[in-house]
Design a protein around this motif. Structure first.
Motif, PDB file in Angstrom:
ATOM      1  N   GLU A   1      75.298  10.438   5.940  1.00 58.47           N
ATOM      2  CA  GLU A   1      75.796  10.109   7.272  1.00 58.47           C
ATOM      3  C   GLU A   1      77.088  10.894   7.477  1.00 58.47           C
TER       4      GLU A   1
ATOM      5  N   VAL B   1      80.646   0.326  12.886  1.00 55.69           N
ATOM      6  CA  VAL B   1      80.369  -0.460  11.685  1.00 55.69           C
ATOM      7  C   VAL B   1      81.411  -0.227  10.592  1.00 55.69           C
TER       8      VAL B   1
ATOM      9  N   PHE C   1      77.416   3.619  15.011  1.00 55.06           N
ATOM     10  CA  PHE C   1      76.023   3.908  15.347  1.00 55.06           C
ATOM     11  C   PHE C   1      75.861   3.564  16.811  1.00 55.06           C
TER      12      PHE C   1
ATOM     13  N   HIS D   1      76.878  -7.080  -3.633  1.00 52.74           N
ATOM     14  CA  HIS D   1      77.350  -8.264  -2.906  1.00 52.74           C
ATOM     15  C   HIS D   1      77.470  -9.456  -3.852  1.00 52.74           C
TER      16      HIS D   1
ATOM     17  N   PRO E   1      79.691  -9.075   2.106  1.00 49.17           N
ATOM     18  CA  PRO E   1      78.420  -9.650   2.519  1.00 49.17           C
ATOM     19  C   PRO E   1      77.518  -8.585   3.136  1.00 49.17           C
ATOM     20  N   SER E   2      76.253  -8.954   3.323  1.00 50.88           N
ATOM     21  CA  SER E   2      75.280  -8.038   3.898  1.00 50.88           C
ATOM     22  C   SER E   2      75.732  -7.551   5.269  1.00 50.88           C
ATOM     23  N   GLY E   3      75.586  -6.264   5.501  1.00 48.11           N
ATOM     24  CA  GLY E   3      75.876  -5.712   6.822  1.00 48.11           C
ATOM     25  C   GLY E   3      77.330  -5.371   7.064  1.00 48.11           C
ATOM     26  N   CYS E   4      78.178  -5.456   6.026  1.00 50.27           N
ATOM     27  CA  CYS E   4      79.599  -5.211   6.260  1.00 50.27           C
ATOM     28  C   CYS E   4      79.941  -3.731   6.201  1.00 50.27           C
ATOM     29  N   GLY E   5      78.984  -2.872   5.870  1.00 50.21           N
ATOM     30  CA  GLY E   5      79.227  -1.435   5.924  1.00 50.21           C
ATOM     31  C   GLY E   5      79.392  -0.752   4.576  1.00 50.21           C
ATOM     32  N   LYS E   6      79.083  -1.449   3.485  1.00 52.13           N
ATOM     33  CA  LYS E   6      79.236  -0.858   2.151  1.00 52.13           C
ATOM     34  C   LYS E   6      78.350   0.369   1.989  1.00 52.13           C
ATOM     35  N   THR E   7      77.064   0.183   2.293  1.00 54.32           N
ATOM     36  CA  THR E   7      76.124   1.287   2.145  1.00 54.32           C
ATOM     37  C   THR E   7      76.516   2.453   3.043  1.00 54.32           C
ATOM     38  N   THR E   8      76.968   2.127   4.242  1.00 56.85           N
ATOM     39  CA  THR E   8      77.331   3.181   5.188  1.00 56.85           C
ATOM     40  C   THR E   8      78.437   4.063   4.607  1.00 56.85           C
TER      41      THR E   8
ATOM     42  N   GLU F   1      73.939  -1.043  -4.918  1.00 60.31           N
ATOM     43  CA  GLU F   1      73.274  -2.269  -5.399  1.00 60.31           C
ATOM     44  C   GLU F   1      72.179  -1.948  -6.400  1.00 60.31           C
TER      45      GLU F   1
HETATM   46  N1  LIG Z   1      71.111   4.171  10.895  1.00 56.76           N
HETATM   47  C1  LIG Z   1      71.677   3.100  11.464  1.00 56.76           C
HETATM   48  N2  LIG Z   1      71.582   2.913  12.797  1.00 56.76           N
HETATM   49  C2  LIG Z   1      72.155   1.840  13.391  1.00 56.76           C
HETATM   50  N3  LIG Z   1      72.818   0.892  12.728  1.00 56.76           N
HETATM   51  C3  LIG Z   1      72.941   1.004  11.409  1.00 56.76           C
HETATM   52  C4  LIG Z   1      72.354   2.110  10.700  1.00 56.76           C
HETATM   53  N4  LIG Z   1      72.640   1.968   9.393  1.00 56.76           N
HETATM   54  C5  LIG Z   1      73.346   0.826   9.285  1.00 56.76           C
HETATM   55  N5  LIG Z   1      73.526   0.251  10.487  1.00 56.76           N
HETATM   56  C6  LIG Z   1      74.277  -0.985  10.750  1.00 56.76           C
HETATM   57  O1  LIG Z   1      75.540  -0.847  10.180  1.00 56.76           O
HETATM   58  C7  LIG Z   1      75.970  -2.070   9.609  1.00 56.76           C
HETATM   59  C8  LIG Z   1      76.379  -1.838   8.170  1.00 56.76           C
HETATM   60  O2  LIG Z   1      75.242  -1.491   7.428  1.00 56.76           O
HETATM   61  P1  LIG Z   1      75.268  -1.228   5.873  1.00 56.76           P
HETATM   62  O3  LIG Z   1      73.913  -0.806   5.468  1.00 56.76           O
HETATM   63  O4  LIG Z   1      76.375  -0.298   5.553  1.00 56.76           O
HETATM   64  O5  LIG Z   1      75.583  -2.655   5.301  1.00 56.76           O
HETATM   65  P2  LIG Z   1      75.715  -3.122   3.802  1.00 56.76           P
HETATM   66  O6  LIG Z   1      77.103  -3.617   3.657  1.00 56.76           O
HETATM   67  O7  LIG Z   1      75.274  -2.052   2.889  1.00 56.76           O
HETATM   68  O8  LIG Z   1      74.742  -4.366   3.740  1.00 56.76           O
HETATM   69  P3  LIG Z   1      73.679  -4.794   2.610  1.00 56.76           P
HETATM   70  O9  LIG Z   1      74.449  -5.596   1.622  1.00 56.76           O
HETATM   71  O10 LIG Z   1      72.712  -5.646   3.370  1.00 56.76           O
HETATM   72  O11 LIG Z   1      73.081  -3.563   2.049  1.00 56.76           O
HETATM   73  C9  LIG Z   1      74.830  -3.040   9.760  1.00 56.76           C
HETATM   74  O12 LIG Z   1      75.122  -3.902  10.829  1.00 56.76           O
HETATM   75  C10 LIG Z   1      73.636  -2.178  10.075  1.00 56.76           C
HETATM   76  O13 LIG Z   1      72.762  -2.858  10.931  1.00 56.76           O
END
Ligand SMILES: Nc1ncnc2c1ncn2[C@@H]1O[C@H](COP(=O)(O)OP(=O)(O)OP(=O)(O)O)[C@@H](O)[C@H]1O
Ligand SMILES: [Mg+2]
Lengths: 353, 260, 293
Positions: A53, A18, A13, A192, A37-44, A159
């Motif tokens: 995406e 990420v 991004f 998580h 953990p939160s923010g590790c990129g799972k959702t991405t 989740e």
């Molecule tokens: N549209 C976006 N623009 C910029 N950064 C993004 C965007 N979407 C996600 N990120 C960043 O990418 C990283 C991974 O995000 P992601 O949502 O994949 O985390 P996650 O593992 O699903 O966390 P959670 O458990 O909190 O859902 C995070 O640091 C987030 O801030």
């Protein structure tokens, strides 16, 4: 080639990367959890599979077909969101029917399929309810039915249980697993919560800062964590700092006690520090306990957890927890007492950083 | 594609909304032939009728605000505290002035409170002023009530009241010292909006024959060419000022959390 | 009226002391909102000496008065519909259109100002813009040789008034609909899309039905807003355009209709029209909002 395969996926991004070089193949009918953990990129990663995406690099194929050029509505994927995301203006029947309706299915076809789906989630009697009239658990089951109604090739769950309270979380995760096995649908589940991942997955991907630290069965992940991160994130493994004394003989110092490992230590020399992991259930302080190795420590605390008693020992600079089964005939050690923890040398794992 | 469409909509909006503003500003500066000047403004500000009517309307606005606050704050508070079941109905009533045209309401006033009625408010200048103020309070009611009610929603009315009562505070103290400070931003927002509404109001003032700013502007518009444009600029400035103040106080609230 | 019968029925159930608290408010609303309105309603059915009659209502059905209502309704409907449409487009452009984030704040602030910039000064602004010597006319004539008046455009007309009213209608729509658009969750769009829906299907089957109550409410509000607008109309047209509020204004001032009680009927007609508009709204809303009760 695997049914769902992610090859060399990267995602940035703006300037922030990420997801780093993510590679994985998921077999047909497999249930894979992404844990991290939160923010590790799972959702991405999940959103890239769904098509919300676009990967900065790499390819995603399903059943051999490259998904790169397909929009989300052209892919054949089901998705369940954390916050249910049911359409508030439609009742349960219409929500479940939505995907079939936009696909142009006939009325009778739709009705049959919706009935079948509601039967699957055991909510036949709520077909006329609107989302606001249902509990979170019911809504999430409807969301599952809605996703499955179109017979997707792959089911993605982001989740799905984290907005629910603890009891429902456990029963619904079992229900999800059961339905998944019944339908044999390839599933990616993001969480998580390590207990959740361990209990229902065929395989788990432990993610750390946009990379897969380890991919393996729950058994492998829990018992032989590949990295220190995996070890600390999954389960309540004890991480013990140690100093190598003789790599060839496999001897190390923990505090001022010498311990002999089951195998020689590769690639390290005397004086290096290493991390060792020990599962809480691997040790015992009973006199009769067997084990070729032991550590002496001072009791810091004992916690009664019902069927087990968890005791924390101070050994050098580390705290080591161990569990013993509750036995009314045995008095647990008390604070300050010095005890000897015995365990098998092979249970002491050497961890990569 | 999507972006073009979005920019198109925005561009249309900008064009439609700036043209009249440019038009009136431009016109207001052209009183002297062949050059831009503030002549029209000088004329307006120099006109004793302007000063009179403006002062009159400002005074009316201030009284309306005071009356509105005294009426709405205790009522909204009381309904939240003791009669929550009544809220939908009160809300409905407060919205009526948005539906019943002001001209109908003031027509009712004229017929109901004329010199031969039981409450001959229109019989004297003072009485008519009061009546006009009530009319303005009615027009402002939807905005004032909503603002205050929204403000009350963010605080725990019941707990604050009990706490104050346990310390021996009476109702007046509770309202003035506890509730009002906590909804001050909401009240101020309502007050500025009321000011913006009252200052240029035409229908009620004209039909009740009061020397207010609205009828003055209309009269000037019928007889002059450039001054009305100057008045429009001034009025727009006042509206902008009021709404800007609302923004300012709400931002102030965001940065300084209300004291409990 | 529903409020009257509610307050008449419930007091017995509660301690009367509680009710004292809203007495001032109830008194104020009764005296300065309900009673005046009732006075008009009753007066519309009375002869000057107080007996019941339908003559006043019948008196409305003359060609000139009907024409006044008709053009008033047309202007109100047109400005409400166009206001909704344009406001929706602008709001959607800012919320979904991928425009710079910085636009949003100023747009909402400006809308707050513009929606309150009604009445006499607004008319002046449009006269200075679209009037015979307004900036647009002058520009078109001198630079492009186009004469709007020759083309049939006149600010003192249906379209002139409609365009002017849009200046407060559009911002009002923006103020109301922007939060509603914000309330559309991203997951709904994504869920629809992953289930195979096109963007159009998502809007038709999900987003629009969800927004409909807000849109209908705004339409009703904008309609009433335009229908009761007196100041803008009078300042813009003097009395050259015969719409209901102007007619009523003249009637209250000087009994131009030659029958004082015809004024009541005229005002009553206005209440009926806005009342019907709101009844339609409430009915439609109840139908479209089963899922919210
Ligand atoms: N549209 C976006 N623009 C910029 N950064 C993004 C965007 N979407 C996600 N990120 C960043 O990418 C990283 C991974 O995000 P992601 O949502 O994949 O985390 P996650 O593992 O699903 O966390 P959670 O458990 O909190 O859902 C995070 O640091 C987030 O801030
Ligand atoms: Mg996530």
């Amino acid at each position: 080639m695997s049914f769902l395969s992610l090859t060399n996926i990267k995602k940035s991004f703006g300037p922030v990367q990420v997801v780093h070089d993510f590679d994985m193949g998921i077999e047909k009918g497999e249930f894979v959890s992404f844990l991290g953990p939160s923010g590790c990129g799972k959702t991405t990663i999940l959103r890239m599979i769904a098509g919300f995406e676009t990967p900065s690099d790499g390819t995603i194929t399903i059943d051999g077909k490259d998904q790169g050029s397909l929009k989300p509505n052209q892919r054949n994927i089901g998705m369940v969101f954390q916050a249910y995301a049911l359409f508030p203006n439609m009742n349960v029947h219409d929500n479940v029917a939505f995907g079939l309706k936009v696909a142009g299915a006939s009325r009778s076809e739709i009705d049959t399929r919706v009935k079948q789906m509601l039967g699957l989630i055991k909510l036949d009697h709520l077909a006329d309810r609107f989302p606001y009239q249902m509990s979170g658990g019911q809504q999430q089951r409807v969301a599952l039915a809605r996703a499955l109604a179109v017979k997707p090739q792959v089911l993605l769950l982001d989740e799905p249980l984290s907005a629910l309270d603890a009891k429902i979380r456990v029963s619904l995760r079992e229900e999800i697993r059961q339905i998944q096995q019944q339908l044999g649908i390839t599933t990616v589940f993001v969480t998580h919560d390590q207990e959740e991942a361990l209990s229902i997955s065929d395989r788990i991907v432990v993610m750390n800062a946009g990379r897969a630290d380890q991919i393996g069965t729950p058994f492998e992940i829990y018992n032989t964590p590949a990295t220190r991160f995996v070890a600390s994130f999954v389960g309540t493994l004890n991480i013990i700092e140690a100093k190598v004394t003789d790599p060839a003989a496999g001897t190390v110092m923990v505090g001022d006690q010498s311990v002999i490992l089951a195998e020689p230590i590769a690639n390290l020399k005397g004086g290096d520090t290493i991390s060792l992991a020990l599962r809480p259930e691997a040790g015992s302080i009973a006199e009769s306990a067997s084990g070729d190795t032991s550590l002496v420590g001072e009791v810091e605390s004992t916690n009664f957890l019902g069927s087990v008693i968890r005791t924390r020992l101070r050994v050098g600079n580390d705290l080591i927890s161990f569990d013993m089964f509750n036995n009314p005939g045995v008095v647990p050690p008390s604070y300050g007492e010095s005890v000897k923890l015995r365990f098998a040398a092979k249970d002491l794992l050497v961890i990569r950083e | 594609m999507k972006k073009i469409w979005a920019w198109g909509a925005l561009l249309f909006g900008i064009l439609y909304f700036t043209l009249p503003l440019v038009g009136m500003t431009n016109f207001s500066l052209k009183m002297r032939r062949g050059e831009y000047s503030f002549e029209a403004y000088a004329r307006v500000f120099g006109d004793p009728r302007f000063q009179e009517t403006f002062t009159y309307s400002v005074t009316q606005a201030l009284f309306t605000i005071v009356f509105g606050v005294l009426l709405v704050v205790p009522t909204a508070y009381w309904i939240r505290l003791k009669l929550p079941g009544l809220r939908p109905y009160v809300e409905f009533v407060t919205l009526l002035p948005l539906v019943i045209p002001a001209i109908v309401i003031v027509f009712g006033y004229i017929r109901l409170y004329n010199t031969s009625s039981w409450l001959p408010l229109t019989g004297s200048a003072f009485g008519t002023n009061i009546l006009l103020m009530f009319g303005y309070a009615t027009l402002a009611l939807p905005y004032m009530y909503r603002a205050v009610d929204t403000g009350l929603r963010t605080i725990d009315v019941a707990t604050l009241t009990e706490a104050a009562q346990s310390l021996g505070a009476g109702w007046t103290t509770i309202l003035a010292r506890i509730i009002l400070p906590n909804v001050l931003v909401a009240v101020l927002s309502g007050a500025f909006l009321t000011f913006a509404i009252v200052i240029g109001e035409f229908t009620m003032a004209a039909l009740l024959n009061r020397p207010a700013f609205g009828p003055y502007m209309q009269l000037l518009g019928a007889n002059r060419a450039y001054e009305p444009a100057a008045l429009a600029v001034i009025a727009f400035g006042i509206t902008w000022g009021c709404l800007g103040l609302i923004q300012l106080v709400s931002r102030f609230q965001k940065s300084a959390p209300p004291k409990a | 009226m529903s409020t009257a019968h509610i307050s008449a029925r419930s007091p017995a159930r509660r301690l009367p002391l509680h009710w004292l608290g809203i007495l001032p408010f109830a008194a104020f609303v009764t005296l300065f909102l309900i009673l005046p309105t009732m006075k008009i309603v009753v007066g519309a059915f009375q002869t000057p000496d107080g007996s019941f009659t339908l003559d006043n209502i019948r008196g409305l059905f003359t060609p000139s008065i009907l024409a006044a209502y008709w053009i008033s309704i047309k202007i109100s409907v047109a400005s409400a519909l166009l206001g909704c449409l344009a406001g929706f487009a602008i709001s959607a452009a800012v919320v979904f259109g991928g425009l710079p984030k910085g636009i949003r704040g100023p747009l909402l602030t400006f809308s707050g100002v513009a929606s309150n910039f009604a009445g006499v000064p607004l008319a002046f602004a449009f006269l200075a813009t679209l009037g015979p010597v307004g900036i647009v006319n002058v520009f078109l004539r001198s630079e492009l040789g186009i004469d709007l008046r020759a083309l049939g455009f006149n600010i003192l007309s249906f379209w002139g008034l409609t365009i002017t009213y849009l200046f407060f209608q559009i911002p009002l729509m923006i103020l109301i609909i922007t939060p509603a658009l914000d309330g559309l969750k991203r997951e709904w769009r994504e869920a629809a899309s992953i289930l195979g829906a096109t963007g159009f299907q998502y809007w038709r089957m999900v987003a629009f039905p969800i927004l409909l109550p807000s849109i209908l409410g705004t339409l009703a509000l904008l309609f009433a807003n335009a229908f009761g607008a007196v100041a803008t109309a009078i300042a813009l047209t003097g009395s050259s355009l015969s719409i209901v509020p102007i007619l009523l204004f003249a009637q209250i001032r000087g009994d131009v209709l030659g029958n004082p009680h015809l004024g009541y009927a005229l005002a009553f007609g206005m209440i009926v029209v806005t009342g019907v508009a709101n009844a339609i709204y409430i009915w439609l809303r109840a139908r479209s909002e089963r899922w919210l009760k």
